[in-house]
Motif scaffolding. Structure first.
Motif, PDB file in Angstrom:
ATOM      1  N   GLY A  40       0.815  -1.206   0.000  1.00 58.10           N
ATOM      2  CA  GLY A  40       0.000   0.000   0.000  1.00 58.10           C
ATOM      3  C   GLY A  40       0.847   1.253   0.000  1.00 58.10           C
ATOM      4  O   GLY A  40       0.460   2.275  -0.564  1.00 58.10           O
ATOM      5  N   ARG A  41       2.035   1.174   0.635  1.00 52.52           N
ATOM      6  CA  ARG A  41       2.920   2.334   0.669  1.00 52.52           C
ATOM      7  C   ARG A  41       3.482   2.619  -0.716  1.00 52.52           C
ATOM      8  O   ARG A  41       3.640   3.768  -1.113  1.00 52.52           O
ATOM      9  CB  ARG A  41       4.045   2.068   1.663  1.00 52.52           C
ATOM     10  CG  ARG A  41       4.881   3.294   1.974  1.00 52.52           C
ATOM     11  CD  ARG A  41       5.877   2.993   3.071  1.00 52.52           C
ATOM     12  NE  ARG A  41       6.643   4.175   3.414  1.00 52.52           N
ATOM     13  CZ  ARG A  41       7.586   4.211   4.345  1.00 52.52           C
ATOM     14  NH1 ARG A  41       7.852   3.105   5.033  1.00 52.52           N
ATOM     15  NH2 ARG A  41       8.245   5.320   4.596  1.00 52.52           N
ATOM     16  N   ILE A  42       3.810   1.562  -1.483  1.00 58.60           N
ATOM     17  CA  ILE A  42       4.324   1.736  -2.839  1.00 58.60           C
ATOM     18  C   ILE A  42       3.253   2.324  -3.744  1.00 58.60           C
ATOM     19  O   ILE A  42       3.537   3.171  -4.595  1.00 58.60           O
ATOM     20  CB  ILE A  42       4.831   0.382  -3.384  1.00 58.60           C
ATOM     21  CG1 ILE A  42       6.000  -0.125  -2.532  1.00 58.60           C
ATOM     22  CG2 ILE A  42       5.238   0.518  -4.842  1.00 58.60           C
ATOM     23  CD1 ILE A  42       6.505  -1.481  -2.936  1.00 58.60           C
ATOM     24  N   ASP A  43       2.006   1.878  -3.583  1.00 62.60           N
ATOM     25  CA  ASP A  43       0.914   2.396  -4.404  1.00 62.60           C
ATOM     26  C   ASP A  43       0.736   3.896  -4.216  1.00 62.60           C
ATOM     27  O   ASP A  43       0.331   4.596  -5.147  1.00 62.60           O
ATOM     28  CB  ASP A  43      -0.393   1.678  -4.046  1.00 62.60           C
ATOM     29  CG  ASP A  43      -0.377   0.218  -4.492  1.00 62.60           C
ATOM     30  OD1 ASP A  43       0.426  -0.102  -5.393  1.00 62.60           O
ATOM     31  OD2 ASP A  43      -1.144  -0.586  -3.939  1.00 62.60           O
ATOM     32  N   GLY A  44       1.065   4.405  -3.033  1.00 63.63           N
ATOM     33  CA  GLY A  44       0.922   5.829  -2.784  1.00 63.63           C
ATOM     34  C   GLY A  44       1.918   6.671  -3.563  1.00 63.63           C
ATOM     35  O   GLY A  44       1.668   7.859  -3.814  1.00 63.63           O
ATOM     36  N   TYR A  45       3.058   6.068  -3.969  1.00 62.94           N
ATOM     37  CA  TYR A  45       4.067   6.793  -4.735  1.00 62.94           C
ATOM     38  C   TYR A  45       3.867   6.670  -6.241  1.00 62.94           C
ATOM     39  O   TYR A  45       4.575   7.333  -7.009  1.00 62.94           O
ATOM     40  CB  TYR A  45       5.470   6.286  -4.380  1.00 62.94           C
ATOM     41  CG  TYR A  45       5.919   6.650  -2.989  1.00 62.94           C
ATOM     42  CD1 TYR A  45       6.312   7.945  -2.676  1.00 62.94           C
ATOM     43  CD2 TYR A  45       5.957   5.689  -1.986  1.00 62.94           C
ATOM     44  CE1 TYR A  45       6.720   8.282  -1.398  1.00 62.94           C
ATOM     45  CE2 TYR A  45       6.372   6.007  -0.701  1.00 62.94           C
ATOM     46  CZ  TYR A  45       6.756   7.306  -0.421  1.00 62.94           C
ATOM     47  OH  TYR A  45       7.161   7.635   0.846  1.00 62.94           O
ATOM     48  N   LYS A  46       2.950   5.820  -6.692  1.00 60.82           N
ATOM     49  CA  LYS A  46       2.779   5.588  -8.122  1.00 60.82           C
ATOM     50  C   LYS A  46       2.412   6.848  -8.902  1.00 60.82           C
ATOM     51  O   LYS A  46       2.980   7.094  -9.981  1.00 60.82           O
ATOM     52  CB  LYS A  46       1.732   4.493  -8.354  1.00 60.82           C
ATOM     53  CG  LYS A  46       2.245   3.089  -8.081  1.00 60.82           C
ATOM     54  CD  LYS A  46       1.197   2.046  -8.388  1.00 60.82           C
ATOM     55  CE  LYS A  46       1.734   0.640  -8.150  1.00 60.82           C
ATOM     56  NZ  LYS A  46       0.707  -0.392  -8.433  1.00 60.82           N
ATOM     57  N   PRO A  47       1.459   7.687  -8.441  1.00 61.27           N
ATOM     58  CA  PRO A  47       1.158   8.912  -9.204  1.00 61.27           C
ATOM     59  C   PRO A  47       2.363   9.833  -9.353  1.00 61.27           C
ATOM     60  O   PRO A  47       2.594  10.392 -10.439  1.00 61.27           O
ATOM     61  CB  PRO A  47       0.048   9.575  -8.367  1.00 61.27           C
ATOM     62  CG  PRO A  47      -0.594   8.457  -7.631  1.00 61.27           C
ATOM     63  CD  PRO A  47       0.520   7.508  -7.313  1.00 61.27           C
ATOM     64  N   ALA A  48       3.180   9.985  -8.305  1.00 58.92           N
ATOM     65  CA  ALA A  48       4.350  10.851  -8.379  1.00 58.92           C
ATOM     66  C   ALA A  48       5.393  10.282  -9.343  1.00 58.92           C
ATOM     67  O   ALA A  48       5.969  11.011 -10.157  1.00 58.92           O
ATOM     68  CB  ALA A  48       4.962  11.032  -6.997  1.00 58.92           C
ATOM     69  N   LEU A  49       5.647   8.970  -9.283  1.00 57.49           N
ATOM     70  CA  LEU A  49       6.608   8.349 -10.190  1.00 57.49           C
ATOM     71  C   LEU A  49       6.135   8.431 -11.635  1.00 57.49           C
ATOM     72  O   LEU A  49       6.942   8.648 -12.553  1.00 57.49           O
ATOM     73  CB  LEU A  49       6.824   6.882  -9.786  1.00 57.49           C
ATOM     74  CG  LEU A  49       7.498   6.648  -8.428  1.00 57.49           C
ATOM     75  CD1 LEU A  49       7.528   5.157  -8.103  1.00 57.49           C
ATOM     76  CD2 LEU A  49       8.917   7.214  -8.427  1.00 57.49           C
ATOM     77  N   ALA A  50       4.828   8.275 -11.843  1.00 60.41           N
ATOM     78  CA  ALA A  50       4.276   8.367 -13.198  1.00 60.41           C
ATOM     79  C   ALA A  50       4.454   9.770 -13.768  1.00 60.41           C
ATOM     80  O   ALA A  50       4.821   9.940 -14.936  1.00 60.41           O
ATOM     81  CB  ALA A  50       2.800   7.988 -13.189  1.00 60.41           C
ATOM     82  N   MET A  51       4.233  10.797 -12.950  1.00 59.40           N
ATOM     83  CA  MET A  51       4.372  12.170 -13.420  1.00 59.40           C
ATOM     84  C   MET A  51       5.833  12.529 -13.694  1.00 59.40           C
ATOM     85  O   MET A  51       6.140  13.271 -14.631  1.00 59.40           O
ATOM     86  CB  MET A  51       3.780  13.135 -12.401  1.00 59.40           C
ATOM     87  CG  MET A  51       2.262  13.102 -12.310  1.00 59.40           C
ATOM     88  SD  MET A  51       1.446  13.349 -13.902  1.00 59.40           S
ATOM     89  CE  MET A  51       2.132  14.902 -14.436  1.00 59.40           C
ATOM     90  N   ILE A  52       6.756  11.992 -12.906  1.00 60.33           N
ATOM     91  CA  ILE A  52       8.185  12.240 -13.153  1.00 60.33           C
ATOM     92  C   ILE A  52       8.597  11.628 -14.487  1.00 60.33           C
ATOM     93  O   ILE A  52       9.297  12.254 -15.292  1.00 60.33           O
ATOM     94  CB  ILE A  52       9.027  11.675 -11.997  1.00 60.33           C
ATOM     95  CG1 ILE A  52       8.782  12.486 -10.722  1.00 60.33           C
ATOM     96  CG2 ILE A  52      10.512  11.697 -12.356  1.00 60.33           C
ATOM     97  CD1 ILE A  52       9.443  11.912  -9.495  1.00 60.33           C
ATOM     98  N   GLY A  53       8.161  10.390 -14.739  1.00 57.25           N
ATOM     99  CA  GLY A  53       8.443   9.754 -16.022  1.00 57.25           C
ATOM    100  C   GLY A  53       7.841  10.514 -17.187  1.00 57.25           C
ATOM    101  O   GLY A  53       8.429  10.608 -18.273  1.00 57.25           O
ATOM    102  N   LEU A  54       6.675  11.091 -16.964  1.00 61.72           N
ATOM    103  CA  LEU A  54       6.003  11.859 -18.005  1.00 61.72           C
ATOM    104  C   LEU A  54       6.782  13.118 -18.359  1.00 61.72           C
ATOM    105  O   LEU A  54       6.842  13.519 -19.530  1.00 61.72           O
ATOM    106  CB  LEU A  54       4.593  12.228 -17.520  1.00 61.72           C
ATOM    107  CG  LEU A  54       3.499  12.374 -18.583  1.00 61.72           C
ATOM    108  CD1 LEU A  54       3.374  11.108 -19.417  1.00 61.72           C
ATOM    109  CD2 LEU A  54       2.171  12.682 -17.911  1.00 61.72           C
ATOM    110  N   GLN A  55       7.399  13.750 -17.368  1.00 60.31           N
ATOM    111  CA  GLN A  55       8.172  14.958 -17.626  1.00 60.31           C
ATOM    112  C   GLN A  55       9.432  14.659 -18.434  1.00 60.31           C
ATOM    113  O   GLN A  55       9.862  15.476 -19.254  1.00 60.31           O
ATOM    114  CB  GLN A  55       8.534  15.647 -16.315  1.00 60.31           C
ATOM    115  CG  GLN A  55       7.350  16.118 -15.505  1.00 60.31           C
ATOM    116  CD  GLN A  55       6.326  16.867 -16.339  1.00 60.31           C
ATOM    117  OE1 GLN A  55       6.654  17.795 -17.068  1.00 60.31           O
ATOM    118  NE2 GLN A  55       5.065  16.482 -16.210  1.00 60.31           N
ATOM    119  N   PHE A  56      10.029  13.486 -18.225  1.00 61.54           N
ATOM    120  CA  PHE A  56      11.148  13.086 -19.064  1.00 61.54           C
ATOM    121  C   PHE A  56      10.703  12.938 -20.522  1.00 61.54           C
ATOM    122  O   PHE A  56      11.424  13.329 -21.449  1.00 61.54           O
ATOM    123  CB  PHE A  56      11.739  11.757 -18.560  1.00 61.54           C
ATOM    124  CG  PHE A  56      12.773  11.924 -17.489  1.00 61.54           C
ATOM    125  CD1 PHE A  56      14.102  12.154 -17.820  1.00 61.54           C
ATOM    126  CD2 PHE A  56      12.419  11.854 -16.150  1.00 61.54           C
ATOM    127  CE1 PHE A  56      15.060  12.309 -16.822  1.00 61.54           C
ATOM    128  CE2 PHE A  56      13.369  12.013 -15.154  1.00 61.54           C
ATOM    129  CZ  PHE A  56      14.691  12.238 -15.494  1.00 61.54           C
TER     130      PHE A  56
END
Length: 373
Positions: A2-18
């Motif tokens: 559940g803790r990893i799932d909470g970081y998924k939106p932030a990681l997805a947005m960082i990848g999107l900016q690349f």
């Protein structure tokens, strides 16, 4: 987990900016080689549709319980595809062509400020001047936008690539068209913010983000093609004359399909402001990539601006995290009170039934009953 799932939106947005950063550098080079920005938008949207439409089709075929697209949902998607995609993309890439990749990435950092104002006016974002979290979001937005813009405008001593680039470099400024390019980029930032805000009603009426994204890409392709036919009178503009132009269309089209789905999902999870606040990272990435691969000049002001962008981003994310904690704390007591009331009702029912049974039971055993024993 559940803790990893909470970081998924932030990681997805960082990848999107690349992805956005690579697109800004890649397309700028293709435009200066002769690719028309309006024709490029059509090819990009068309390729994105071809990528995302089959995935959406097979995804819905496996799960028949997915939502259907009603008139209300279609109206929101149509409006979003025209303003947030067709108008936005044409303005952005025209501005990118007339100015530079660094200016284009810097101008998109106005999106958090515009999105914050829009969401505050529409009541989608909680704003309380007396609240520390609201002040953090306001301060972080100002720092973030100011730092990103300073990366493109402030100079100071040079840090990297001190030799001047030749005047005909692919990443040289646009000269007399510089101001017009900046105006196009300003308009693009406004429509991009509007697209993010429109994802809220679209997600509410059509929770299937893959399905809505495929429709958005398809409608934007038709709209962009109409604009291109009206603007480009020369049929030669539709031909791709180099591998750079072809690969640029293929990469950006595929990236757009993924970006639509990822950004719509992130907005549904954390809201439009959360998604918009990651855009300043694109300016940082473009500056670094341009310095390493394109040998663009890097100044002290750019590095200070990049540092300010990161600080402002974390301030706003802290404010958003505190808002989520406050919402959870407000919801938990209500759930606890409801459970307490339910438990109390059950206890009262059991007590009432027990008391009733005790009153109905005889105080002395029947003698005949004892004799039968």
């Amino acid at each position: 987990m559940g803790r990893i799932d909470g970081y998924k939106p932030a990681l997805a947005m960082i990848g999107l900016q690349f992805t956005y950063a690579v697109v800004a550098l890649f397309t700028r080079a293709a435009f200066l080689k002769g690719l028309s920005p309006t024709v490029f938008v059509v090819y990009r949207q068309g390729i994105a549709t071809l990528v995302i439409a089959p995935i959406a089709f097979f995804s819905r075929r496996k799960n028949s319980s997915r939502c259907s697209l009603g008139l209300k949902s279609f109206s929101w998607i149509l409006l979003s595809s025209f303003l947030g995609v067709t108008v936005n993309q044409n303005a952005y890439f025209e501005g990118l062509y007339l100015s530079s990749s660094t200016i284009a990435s810097a101008m998109t950092n106005l999106i958090p400020a515009v999105t914050f104002v829009m969401t505050a006016i529409l009541g989608l974002e909680k704003v309380n001047i007396r609240s520390l979290t609201s002040l953090a979001k306001i301060l972080g937005t100002v720092i973030c936008v100011g730092g990103a813009i300073s990366m493109a405008l402030l100079k100071g001593p040079k840090l990297l690539n001190t030799e001047l680039l030749p005047p005909n470099s692919l990443f040289s400024p646009g000269g007399e068209n510089w101001l017009l390019g900046c105006l196009f980029l300003l308009g693009s930032s406004f429509f991009w913010s509007l697209w993010m805000v429109l994802q809220v009603p679209i997600s509410a009426s059509c929770p299937d983000h893959l399905y809505s994204s495929s429709w958005m890409c398809f409608l934007a392709t038709l709209e962009s093609a109409t604009v291109a036919f009206l603007v480009e009178k020369d049929l030669e503009a539709w031909s791709l004359n180099s591998y750079l132009e072809l690969s640029c269309c293929l990469f950006t089209g595929t990236g757009l399909a993924v970006a639509f789905f990822v950004q719509a999902w992130c907005i549904s999870q954390r809201g439009p402001l959360f998604s918009a606040m990651f855009n300043p990272l694109c300016t940082v990435i473009v500056t670094i990539f341009a310095a390493i691969f394109q040998h663009e000049e890097t100044y002290t002001g750019s590095m200070l601006g990049a540092f300010a962008v990161i600080i402002g981003l974390y301030i706003v994310l802290w404010g958003k995290a505190k808002d989520l904690e406050d919402i959870k704390q407000e919801m938990d007591p209500k759930l606890l009170n409801n459970k307490t009331k339910e438990t109390q009702v059950i206890i009262d029912e059991i007590s009432e039934k027990t008391c009733k049974d005790d009153l109905e039971a005889p105080l002395l055993f029947d003698k005949s009953f004892e004799d039968q024993k």
